[in-house]
Design a protein around this motif. Structure first.
Motif, PDB file in Angstrom:
ATOM      1  N   PRO A  18       0.939  -1.290  -0.054  1.00 60.84           N
ATOM      2  CA  PRO A  18       0.045  -0.095   0.072  1.00 60.84           C
ATOM      3  C   PRO A  18       0.887   1.265   0.111  1.00 60.84           C
ATOM      4  CG  PRO A  18       0.111  -1.208   2.245  1.00 60.84           C
ATOM      5  CD  PRO A  18       0.798  -1.839   1.355  1.00 60.84           C
ATOM      6  N   TRP A  36       2.665   7.409  -3.164  1.00 59.65           N
ATOM      7  CA  TRP A  36       1.754   7.053  -4.204  1.00 59.65           C
ATOM      8  C   TRP A  36       2.411   7.493  -5.390  1.00 59.65           C
ATOM      9  CZ3 TRP A  36      -2.328   4.227  -5.463  1.00 59.65           C
ATOM     10  CH2 TRP A  36      -3.132   4.627  -6.392  1.00 59.65           C
ATOM     11  N   LEU A 114      -6.257   0.354  -1.644  1.00 61.26           N
ATOM     12  CA  LEU A 114      -6.696   0.631  -3.216  1.00 61.26           C
ATOM     13  C   LEU A 114      -7.960  -0.393  -3.591  1.00 61.26           C
ATOM     14  CD1 LEU A 114      -2.825   0.516  -4.329  1.00 61.26           C
ATOM     15  CD2 LEU A 114      -4.094   2.434  -3.788  1.00 61.26           C
ATOM     16  N   GLY A 118      -6.098  -1.411  -8.133  1.00 60.52           N
ATOM     17  CA  GLY A 118      -4.881  -1.089  -7.630  1.00 60.52           C
ATOM     18  C   GLY A 118      -4.269   0.362  -8.085  1.00 60.52           C
ATOM     19  N   ASP A 119      -5.489   0.949  -9.088  1.00 60.24           N
ATOM     20  CA  ASP A 119      -5.219   2.299  -9.694  1.00 60.24           C
ATOM     21  C   ASP A 119      -5.840   3.420  -8.861  1.00 60.24           C
ATOM     22  OD1 ASP A 119      -7.833   1.468 -10.501  1.00 60.24           O
ATOM     23  OD2 ASP A 119      -7.309   1.865 -12.656  1.00 60.24           O
ATOM     24  N   ARG A 120      -6.619   2.993  -7.902  1.00 53.35           N
ATOM     25  CA  ARG A 120      -7.774   4.248  -7.272  1.00 53.35           C
ATOM     26  C   ARG A 120      -7.402   3.969  -5.916  1.00 53.35           C
ATOM     27  NH1 ARG A 120     -13.063   5.665  -9.802  1.00 53.35           N
ATOM     28  NH2 ARG A 120     -12.784   7.451  -8.342  1.00 53.35           N
ATOM     29  N   VAL A 121      -7.594   5.346  -5.076  1.00 54.42           N
ATOM     30  CA  VAL A 121      -7.633   5.092  -3.612  1.00 54.42           C
ATOM     31  C   VAL A 121      -8.896   4.954  -3.029  1.00 54.42           C
ATOM     32  CG1 VAL A 121      -7.139   6.433  -1.619  1.00 54.42           C
ATOM     33  CG2 VAL A 121      -5.581   6.923  -3.470  1.00 54.42           C
TER      34      VAL A 121
END
Length: 191
Positions: A18, A36, A114, A118-121
């Protein structure tokens, strides 16, 4: 609960680490950083230390935070390190020289969950709050490393016992170990 990365790889799943957020409340120059991919500005979390604040992207190679080890009496000391500072950095040295700008002030750490891709919080999870108690720079004239020592908030709530072995003569009349210790420490030899 811990997971062995080798076990996860055997299951055919990628290991996802993370991203982290860090805030060091330094007067005049607060540090807000994230691991990030890009700089990040969050809103709607309800946390004033997060909402509408820009967290600058820092490569995990350049910055690190030690593990947070929890125990019954609190957590062990945590260190945050920022490497690769081109030196000498007079702005950083000025902050170090004035302890009122950082010592005893808040440091907070969060990690980001995520989505499945795995591309947005997803959620922002707070996992450590403490106070900065030490700050040091090491390295060479060309490249420096800044290391911040952080104690848990419990350490700031607990007073020192103010106990010393120098009061031994109060309990054992004729004991001169305190005066001998002070004399040796001050280079006077024997009292």
């Amino acid at each position: 609960m811990t997971f062995d990365p080798a076990t996860l790889d055997m299951l055919g799943r990628d290991v996802v680490r993370p991203p982290f957020l860090a805030w060091l409340d330094i007067v005049g120059d607060p540090v807000r950083a994230t691991t990030w991919e890009t700089s990040l500005r969050l809103s709607g979390t309800g946390d004033p230390d997060l909402d509408d604040q820009l967290f600058s992207a820092v490569s995990p190679v350049m910055g690190s935070v030690s593990g947070v080890k929890r125990a019954t009496g609190g957590t062990e000391t945590v260190t945050a390190t920022l490497s690769g500072i081109v030196g000498p950095n007079s702005d950083l040295l000025n902050v170090l020289g004035d302890e009122t700008k950082w010592k005893g002030r808040v440091a907070r750490l969060w990690f980001l969950t995520l989505n499945s891709a795995g591309d947005r919080v997803g959620a922002v999870v707070p996992f450590y709050t403490g106070r900065m108690v030490g700050f040091a720079i090491s390295g060479s004239a060309k490249q420096q490393t800044a290391k911040i020592t952080i104690e848990s908030y419990l350490a700031s709530l607990t007073a020192a016992s103010n106990r010393t072995y120098l009061d031994q003569a109060d309990f054992t009349p004729g004991d001169v170990s305190a005066s001998l210790t002070l004399a040796v420490a001050n280079g006077a030899g024997t009292p």
